[in-house]
Enzyme design. Structure first.
Site, PDB file in Angstrom:
ATOM      1  N   HIS A   6      15.992   3.597  39.209  1.00  0.00           N
ATOM      2  CA  HIS A   6      16.139   2.649  38.409  1.00  0.00           C
ATOM      3  C   HIS A   6      14.532   3.317  37.748  1.00  0.00           C
ATOM      4  CE1 HIS A   6      19.515   0.504  40.308  1.00  0.00           C
ATOM      5  NE2 HIS A   6      20.227   0.557  38.442  1.00  0.00           N
ATOM      6  N   ASP A  21      12.858   0.821  40.042  1.00  0.00           N
ATOM      7  CA  ASP A  21      12.716   0.939  41.220  1.00  0.00           C
ATOM      8  C   ASP A  21      11.542   1.259  41.725  1.00  0.00           C
ATOM      9  OD1 ASP A  21      15.489  -0.120  41.364  1.00  0.00           O
ATOM     10  OD2 ASP A  21      16.269   1.489  41.574  1.00  0.00           O
ATOM     11  N   MET A  50      20.401  11.618  40.581  1.00  0.00           N
ATOM     12  CA  MET A  50      20.866  10.789  39.354  1.00  0.00           C
ATOM     13  C   MET A  50      19.709  10.152  39.113  1.00  0.00           C
ATOM     14  SD  MET A  50      22.034   7.287  39.194  1.00  0.00           S
ATOM     15  CE  MET A  50      22.859   6.373  39.797  1.00  0.00           C
ATOM     16  N   GLU A 110      29.114   3.098  34.060  1.00  0.00           N
ATOM     17  CA  GLU A 110      29.790   2.444  35.045  1.00  0.00           C
ATOM     18  C   GLU A 110      30.094   1.099  34.552  1.00  0.00           C
ATOM     19  OE1 GLU A 110      26.651   2.256  37.617  1.00  0.00           O
ATOM     20  OE2 GLU A 110      28.019   0.388  39.265  1.00  0.00           O
ATOM     21  N   LYS A 132      31.615  -2.850  35.024  1.00  0.00           N
ATOM     22  CA  LYS A 132      31.908  -4.194  35.605  1.00  0.00           C
ATOM     23  C   LYS A 132      32.991  -5.310  35.441  1.00  0.00           C
ATOM     24  CE  LYS A 132      29.562  -6.372  39.109  1.00  0.00           C
ATOM     25  NZ  LYS A 132      27.868  -6.555  40.120  1.00  0.00           N
ATOM     26  N   GLU A 187      32.925   2.136  40.427  1.00  0.00           N
ATOM     27  CA  GLU A 187      32.631   1.797  42.075  1.00  0.00           C
ATOM     28  C   GLU A 187      33.378   0.567  42.578  1.00  0.00           C
ATOM     29  OE1 GLU A 187      28.523   0.024  41.892  1.00  0.00           O
ATOM     30  OE2 GLU A 187      29.806  -2.074  43.197  1.00  0.00           O
ATOM     31  N   HIS A 235      34.098  -2.962  42.407  1.00  0.00           N
ATOM     32  CA  HIS A 235      33.395  -3.152  40.589  1.00  0.00           C
ATOM     33  C   HIS A 235      35.471  -3.351  40.057  1.00  0.00           C
ATOM     34  CE1 HIS A 235      29.195  -1.980  39.252  1.00  0.00           C
ATOM     35  NE2 HIS A 235      29.424  -3.183  40.279  1.00  0.00           N
ATOM     36  N   ASP A 247      30.350   5.884  42.823  1.00  0.00           N
ATOM     37  CA  ASP A 247      29.007   5.028  44.064  1.00  0.00           C
ATOM     38  C   ASP A 247      30.428   4.329  44.921  1.00  0.00           C
ATOM     39  OD1 ASP A 247      26.977   5.210  42.083  1.00  0.00           O
ATOM     40  OD2 ASP A 247      27.217   2.832  41.479  1.00  0.00           O
ATOM     41  N   ASP A 305      30.358 -10.261  44.540  1.00  0.00           N
ATOM     42  CA  ASP A 305      29.930  -8.670  44.027  1.00  0.00           C
ATOM     43  C   ASP A 305      29.411  -8.537  45.862  1.00  0.00           C
ATOM     44  OD1 ASP A 305      29.110  -6.746  43.579  1.00  0.00           O
ATOM     45  OD2 ASP A 305      27.734  -6.764  42.473  1.00  0.00           O
ATOM     46  N   ASP A 347      28.711  -5.987  47.958  1.00  0.00           N
ATOM     47  CA  ASP A 347      28.434  -4.297  48.190  1.00  0.00           C
ATOM     48  C   ASP A 347      28.361  -4.180  49.761  1.00  0.00           C
ATOM     49  OD1 ASP A 347      27.953  -3.355  45.100  1.00  0.00           O
ATOM     50  OD2 ASP A 347      25.720  -4.860  45.445  1.00  0.00           O
ATOM     51  N   ASP A 355      26.246   2.971  47.073  1.00  0.00           N
ATOM     52  CA  ASP A 355      25.649   1.883  45.820  1.00  0.00           C
ATOM     53  C   ASP A 355      26.242   0.500  46.961  1.00  0.00           C
ATOM     54  OD1 ASP A 355      23.915   0.452  44.304  1.00  0.00           O
ATOM     55  OD2 ASP A 355      26.064   0.510  42.637  1.00  0.00           O
TER      56      ASP A 355
HETATM   57  C1  GCO Z   1      25.891  -3.592  39.983  1.00  0.00           C
HETATM   58  C2  GCO Z   1      25.112  -2.403  40.433  1.00  0.00           C
HETATM   59  C3  GCO Z   1      24.590  -1.518  40.046  1.00  0.00           C
HETATM   60  C4  GCO Z   1      24.430  -0.151  39.396  1.00  0.00           C
HETATM   61  C5  GCO Z   1      23.269   0.613  39.204  1.00  0.00           C
HETATM   62  C6  GCO Z   1      22.843   2.307  38.440  1.00  0.00           C
HETATM   63  O1  GCO Z   1      26.379  -4.490  40.510  1.00  0.00           O
HETATM   64  O2  GCO Z   1      24.421  -4.627  40.647  1.00  0.00           O
HETATM   65  O3  GCO Z   1      26.767  -1.796  40.989  1.00  0.00           O
HETATM   66  O4  GCO Z   1      23.949  -1.358  41.476  1.00  0.00           O
HETATM   67  O5  GCO Z   1      25.434   0.834  39.677  1.00  0.00           O
HETATM   68  O6  GCO Z   1      22.605  -0.168  37.857  1.00  0.00           O
HETATM   69  O7  GCO Z   1      23.358   1.742  37.778  1.00  0.00           O
HETATM   70 MN    MN Z   2      27.450   0.720  41.231  1.00  0.00          MN
HETATM   71 MN    MN Z   3      28.470  -2.852  42.045  1.00  0.00          MN
END
Ligand code: GCO
Ligand code: MN
Ligand code: MN
Length: 388
Positions: free
Chosen positions: A55, A58, A89, A182, A184, A218, A221, A246, A256, A258, A288
């Protein structure tokens, strides 16, 4: 047996925010010291990743001075050169700063929307400058806690206006970049618009330059929405819209998470990898996800290596599935076709339809045939459990 060593052709990538996660959660402070973007590139180089994504913030803190910006980019570029990593990306952080508390492109305040546009324009420039060919839009704050606050049709229209604008900008600048949306369903907002990959695919068709826009599905998600991720990805592949992916993992019905790829749902991860490999997906395999909060940076390396290793193991399992005589014999039997029905399929004609209407079917006999899916699925389980 393969050595499961990641190679550039596997296109394994990680976000700066993934291996750079400091282990903060809504209930607790960071458990790891932050590393600089350049140090994160070295860490990724060490574990064998192909690329690094980011990002805007980041890489460059939101309040960095021009001199700081320059230094960070110099150090980051040097780390890329030294490790051979690429930046496939980039994306914009439109969710962290309090200014985006009501969303970015869908915020009710036009000044916030304009600021979000401005931030995105700069972030696209930054991404392109560092080589990104895919630009992701994840609208984490593009939602609401109450539908009293925002008209959902207006929100969709605002999102469309934004995407049309950025497509025109990229064309005007002559940028070689494609956009990936993307979805979610929720988190951090109570509800997020265009909640699933399927919603996004339908939305994309309403854009002026839909050919420039695809999806970035993702795992977590779609699982948060209780959906079959592989089916969503299949729909994107079929539409020629799988621009990015992702990978992570997520227990159904939980927050969530991850988690490390394939950590929770091994079987669905297998069918996903099989799908991507069967259909020759050649974009990034982007993880991700982040390491548990319990870990130090050695644990972060274990996490990153684990994501890639599990992918390669599942890829080998997919190959084994293709080579397995018993599985393939069952599939051949399941899909047997003597061609007798060909006369009724294909393009519609009046004659075909009349012939079909007159054709006698033995419905009871058709229904009575056992399909052997139990046997097939058990073979898959045994393959995954390593006894085949
Ligand atoms: C989340 C998202 C993010 C995006 C990221 C890139 O759930 O926080 O998955 O990680 O993927 O902002 O666009
Ligand atoms: Mn993501
Ligand atoms: Mn995510």
């Amino acid at each position: 047996m393969a050595d499961y060593v990641p190679k550039p052709e596997h296109k394994f990538t990680f976000g700066l925010w993934t291996v750079g996660s400091v282990g903060r959660d809504p209930f607790g402070a960071p458990t790891r010291e932050p590393l600089s973007p350049a140090d994160l590139v070295y860490l990724l180089g060490e574990v064998g990743a192909y690329g690094v994504n980011f990002h805007d913030n980041d890489l460059i803190p939101i309040d960095a001075t021009p001199a700081e910006r320059k230094q960070i980019i110099t150090d980051f570029r040097k780390a890329l050169e030294n490790t051979g990593l690429v930046v496939p990306m980039a994306t914009t952080n439109l969710f962290y700063d309090p200014v985006f508390k009501d969303g970015a492109f869908t915020a009710n305040d036009p000044r916030v929307r304009a600021y979000a546009f401005q931030k995105t324009l700069h972030a696209i420039d930054l991404g392109v400058e560092l080589g990104a060919k895919i630009y992701v839009f994840w609208g984490g704050r593009e939602g609401t806690e109450t539908d009293a606050a925002k008209d959902p049709v207006t929100a969709i229209k605002r999102t469309r206006e934004a995407m049309n604008y950025f497509c025109e900008y990229a064309i005007d600048q002559g940028y070689d970049i494609k956009f990936a949306l993307e979805a979610k369903p929720n988190e951090p907002r109570g509800d997020i618009y265009n909640a699933t990959t399927g919603h996004m695919l339908a939305f994309i068709e309403t854009l002026d330059h839909s050919e420039m826009v695809g999806v970035n599905p993702e795992v977590a998600h779609e699982h948060m929405a209780g959906l079959n991720f592989t089916h969503g990805v299949a729909q994107a592949l079929d539409a020629g819209k799988l621009f990015h992916i992702d990978l992570n993992d997520q227990a159904f019905g939980r927050y969530d998470q991850d988690f490390r790829f394939a950590m929770v749902n091994i079987k669905s991860a297998f069918f996903l990898v099989k799908l991507l490999e069967d259909y020759g997906y050649n974009g990034s395999r982007h993880f991700d996800a982040h390491a548990f909060r319990t870990e130090d940076y050695d644990g972060v390396r274990d996490f990153a290596r684990g994501c890639m290793r599990s992918y390669l193991i599942l890829k080998e399992k997919a190959e084994q599935f293709r080579q397995d005589r018993e599985i393939q014999a069952l599939l051949a039997e399941i899909n047997q076709d003597d061609g007798a029905m060909d006369q009724f399929f294909g393009d519609f004609t009046k004659e075909k339809a009349s012939a079909l209407k007159a054709h006698p079917f033995d419905r009871v006999a058709l229904a009575g045939r056992g399909l052997k899916y139990e046997k097939l699925d058990q073979l898959v389980i045994e393959l995954l459990l390593g006894v085949r």
